[in-house]
Design an enzyme around this catalytic site. Structure first.
Site, short mmCIF file in Angstrom:
data_model
loop_
_atom_site.label_atom_id
_atom_site.label_comp_id
_atom_site.label_asym_id
_atom_site.label_seq_id
_atom_site.Cartn_x
_atom_site.Cartn_y
_atom_site.Cartn_z
CD1 TRP A 109 -0.25 -6.43 -3.02
CD2 TRP A 109 -0.56 -6.93 -0.86
NE1 TRP A 109 0.03 -7.77 -2.84
CE2 TRP A 109 -0.15 -8.10 -1.53
CE3 TRP A 109 -0.81 -6.99 0.51
CZ2 TRP A 109 0.01 -9.32 -0.88
CZ3 TRP A 109 -0.65 -8.22 1.16
CH2 TRP A 109 -0.25 -9.36 0.46
CG HIS B 210 17.79 -37.69 -3.40
ND1 HIS B 210 18.14 -38.94 -2.95
CD2 HIS B 210 18.96 -37.06 -3.68
CE1 HIS B 210 19.45 -39.06 -2.93
NE2 HIS B 210 19.98 -37.93 -3.38
CG ASN C 109 1.31 0.66 4.41
OD1 ASN C 109 1.01 -0.53 4.27
ND2 ASN C 109 2.55 1.09 4.34
N GLY C 110 -0.90 -1.03 6.49
CA GLY C 110 -0.62 -1.87 7.66
C GLY C 110 -1.81 -2.74 7.98
NE ARG D 282 4.66 1.71 0.07
CZ ARG D 282 5.67 1.45 0.89
NH1 ARG D 282 6.89 1.68 0.47
NH2 ARG D 282 5.47 0.98 2.09
CE LYS E 159 11.45 -3.44 -5.73
NZ LYS E 159 12.06 -4.64 -6.35
CB CYS F 147 -0.95 0.10 1.20
SG CYS F 147 -2.09 -1.27 1.32
CE LYS G 79 13.34 -11.85 -9.74
NZ LYS G 79 14.05 -11.78 -8.51
CD GLU H 69 16.59 -13.88 -7.52
OE1 GLU H 69 16.05 -14.35 -6.53
OE2 GLU H 69 16.28 -12.76 -7.99
CD GLU I 14 9.57 -12.08 -8.59
OE1 GLU I 14 8.99 -11.59 -7.62
OE2 GLU I 14 10.81 -12.04 -8.73
C1 F6R Z 1 11.48 -11.06 -5.71
C2 F6R Z 1 11.30 -10.02 -4.74
C3 F6R Z 1 10.91 -10.39 -3.36
C4 F6R Z 1 11.77 -9.59 -2.35
C5 F6R Z 1 11.30 -9.87 -0.93
C6 F6R Z 1 12.15 -9.14 0.08
O1 F6R Z 1 11.84 -10.54 -6.95
O2 F6R Z 1 11.44 -8.86 -5.03
O3 F6R Z 1 11.06 -11.75 -3.14
O4 F6R Z 1 13.09 -9.95 -2.52
O5 F6R Z 1 9.97 -9.46 -0.78
O6 F6R Z 1 12.11 -7.77 -0.10
P1 F6R Z 1 13.21 -6.83 0.50
O7 F6R Z 1 14.51 -7.16 -0.13
O8 F6R Z 1 12.75 -5.45 0.17
O9 F6R Z 1 13.25 -7.08 1.98
#
Ligand code: F6R
Length: 613
Positions: free
Chosen positions: A74, A509, A100-101, A27, A608, A2, A490, A486, A493
């Site tokens: 969000w 396994h 927000n929260g 956000r 994000k 948010c 990527k 990773e 997501e």
């Molecule tokens: C994946 C991604 C998320 C963040 C995670 C932690 O691409 O962006 O998995 O890595 O939410 O976020 P931060 O690094 O901001 O604590």
């Protein structure tokens, strides 16, 4: 999660609110809304969907006023729809509020309010909070500020709120606890937002509000800050530097693509002034200032979430290998709830791009309580984690706006490698030749990343080959295993293709059962130490008709003959190889997402900055 934005001034605040919401959209983007005080009446416009949708609605039905609040959501409580969208008003429409929260005891408060005759339109905790403030104001005969403070003392959970009262025409009230909020001080306006991005165009003078602080701001740019105990707070005004270009796409189709292509310079920025290849030193102020503590540490615990957790796993390999200090890497969300054993002899390194991730903040708070020394590896300057830790190193990657983390990941790895090198040197656990080799190899990374970024055509072609698959497996060994995780994250997501990362040897396994001609298998085979073994793993996949896409160093001769596709990348020391091998995986995910018509920068259900548990 948010985004909140607000402004009070003597001019119409609506253009700022819309522009600010667009900057904060990373956000959350389920719904968006604004409220302004127009001719003594609160007018709310809100809409399911993105800020663009809201903007269209406002173009058709313009509103304006010199005090206003905005929100991009969000969803936590209540589905994303027009009713649950913020801002929310209290029953008599005298207060409007964005939040927000999460207010955890909202149901108990709601029950009290229903008993008192309040009614609710939607399911959000925010609608409860604004009505609760109104109830306290009226029942206790308090002014709005006093009512806000009393209500917040009763509210359990996390909040960043901004509200205004139709009977106090030129002012805003804002407060925070465990959710970020900043106040921007302009010459003739005051700005409030979840972070500095909507504000930097107008002022560089920022106050980061602390937990349980409440600010009252008026149109003459006057403000006062106090806490819930009614103590006056003397704020620290910081002058921040964020260039507005850093917040724009700069000619790229998406922020994610821009951020992938920025990596030669962001990697350089994260090591600038921190390594010297002529004199062979590594210097991180935060480590230097606390060197004896690091050297005496019995153990380092790395906490983070998602991509930051993956870079933590790479840090584990590096620190254990080069500095011989035991490292544990924990999901912040698990760590905080499992009564972990932590002592004053532990160092807890928190990795976070945003510096706001609620689980990581909570893990740090727990570790701080138990006496551990906290070190932050953070991107966003002035963020909650940056302020909570005892010391740390900013990664200096610049604003990362695409929801999928890319450039922050590589910069986090740089910092972790610098920590490992410095500690290894100080402890004498790394031999001089290796130390010098790694410093100079690190310096060569930006130009090698550039080489990979020039190989776009092949990556686009491979993306077109895999874009219609529903599943993918990513395999790596040793330091390439977190890269496999990773790569899989990527892909899933931003393209919504189910993907799994596995240690290559673990495949037999269980996951090997999944392999057939419809399964693309990405193999990261860039680390020499695991090379022989991974050849066998590739054979095992091919024997079951899997489609192998391998990432190998230039000149590699065995896997490149067996694999269906090979992406060649420059050779580099094993310890540094993730900085190169992840780049083609980021690009592949990006192009697959574009080819599948997905929303690359704002993938569904994600945000994000994950500021709720
Ligand atoms: C994946 C991604 C998320 C963040 C995670 C932690 O691409 O962006 O998995 O890595 O939410 O976020 P931060 O690094 O901001 O604590």
């Amino acid at each position: 999660m948010c985004g909140i934005v607000a402004k009070v001034s003597s001019e119409n605040v609506l253009p700022f609110l819309i522009e600010g919401l667009k900057r904060l959209e990373y956000r959350g983007y389920d719904s968006a809304g604004v409220a302004v005080l127009q001719n003594g009446k609160i007018v709310v416009t809100k809409q399911k969907g993105k800020v663009n949708e809201l903007e269209k609605l406002l173009d058709e039905n313009p509103i304006g006023g010199n005090v206003g609040i905005g929100h991009t959501r969000w969803a936590t409580h209540g589905k994303p729809d027009n009713i649950n969208a913020h801002p929310h008003m209290c029953n008599d429409q005298s207060l409007a509020l964005v939040h927000n929260g999460i207010i955890e005891n909202y149901q108990a408060l709601k029950d009290i309010l229903i008993e008192k005759g309040y009614t609710f339109l939607g399911q959000t905790d925010t609608e409860v909070l604004v009505n609760f403030i109104d109830f306290i104001k009226k029942s206790e005969k308090l002014n709005t500020l006093e009512a806000v403070k009393l209500a917040l003392k009763e509210a359990v959970g996390a909040y960043a709120i901004v509200l205004f009262d139709k009977d106090i025409p030129d002012s805003l009230i804002a407060a925070r606890k465990s959710s970020p909020m900043v106040l921007g001080i302009g010459i003739d306006a005051l700005y409030i937002a979840s972070d500095v991005t909507p504000i930097v165009k107008y002022t560089n003078k920022i106050i980061y509000l602390n937990d349980e602080e409440v600010v009252v701001a008026n149109k003459n740019a006057e403000y006062s800050i106090s806490n819930l105990k009614n103590q006056a707070i003397t704020p620290i005004i910081q002058e921040i530097e964020v260039k507005i270009e850093a917040l724009e796409k700069g000619g790229y189709d998406h922020f994610m693509l821009k951020e992938i292509f920025q990596q030669p310079s962001t990697i350089t920025d994260s090591m600038r002034g921190r390594i010297n290849t002529d004199e062979n030193w590594v210097h991180l102020n935060g480590v230097e200032d606390n060197l004896s503590r690091f050297l005496k540490a019995k153990r380092i615990i790395i906490v983070g979430c998602g991509t930051s957790w993956h870079s933590g796993l790479i840090g584990e390999y590096m620190i254990e290998d080069l500095a011989r200090i035991p490292v544990e890497v924990e999901y912040a969300s698990e760590f905080r709830y499992r009564n972990p054993i932590i002592s004053e002899k532990d160092i807890v390194i928190a990795i976070s791009q945003s510096g706001e991730t609620a689980d990581t903040v909570a893990a740090l708070e727990l570790a701080k309580e138990k006496g551990a020394f906290l070190y932050g590896v953070v991107n966003v300057v002035g963020s909650s984690i940056a302020r909570l830790v005892h010391s740390g190193s900013y990664i200096h990657a610049g604003p990362e706006i695409g929801v999928a983390s890319t450039k922050a990941f590589t910069s986090q790895i740089v910092i972790l490698l610098l920590i490992a090198l410095r500690l290894g040197k100080a402890k004498g656990t790394i031999d001089e030749r290796k130390y010098i080799e790694l410093i100079s190899a690190l310096e060569s990374v930006p130009s090698k990343v550039q080489t990979i970024l020039e190989n776009i055509d092949q990556i686009k072609y491979i993306a077109s080959e895999i874009k219609d698959h529903n599943n993918a497996i990513y395999l790596g060994r040793g330091i390439s295993f977190p890269v496999a995780l990773e790569g899989a994250l990527k892909l899933k997501e931003i393209s919504y293709i189910h993907a799994e990362g596995y240690p290559a040897a673990e495949m037999k396994h269980g996951p090997i059962a999944l392999i057939d001609e419809d399964m693309p298998v990405f193999v990261i085979a860039t680390n020499e130490r695991a090379y022989e073994k991974i050849i066998s793993n590739v054979q095992e996949v091919k024997a079951r008709k899997g489609k192998v896409i391998a990432i190998v160093p230039f000149g590699e001769k065995i896997i490149s003959k067996i694999a269906d596709h090979c992406i060649f990348i420059p050779e580099i020391e094993d310890e540094i190889s993730p900085l190169l091998s992840v780049i083609p995986l980021q690009l592949l995910s990006y192009y697959v997402s574009v080819m599948r018509g997905c929303d690359v920068d704002q993938p569904r259900n994600l945000a994000k900055s994950v500021t709720v548990e």
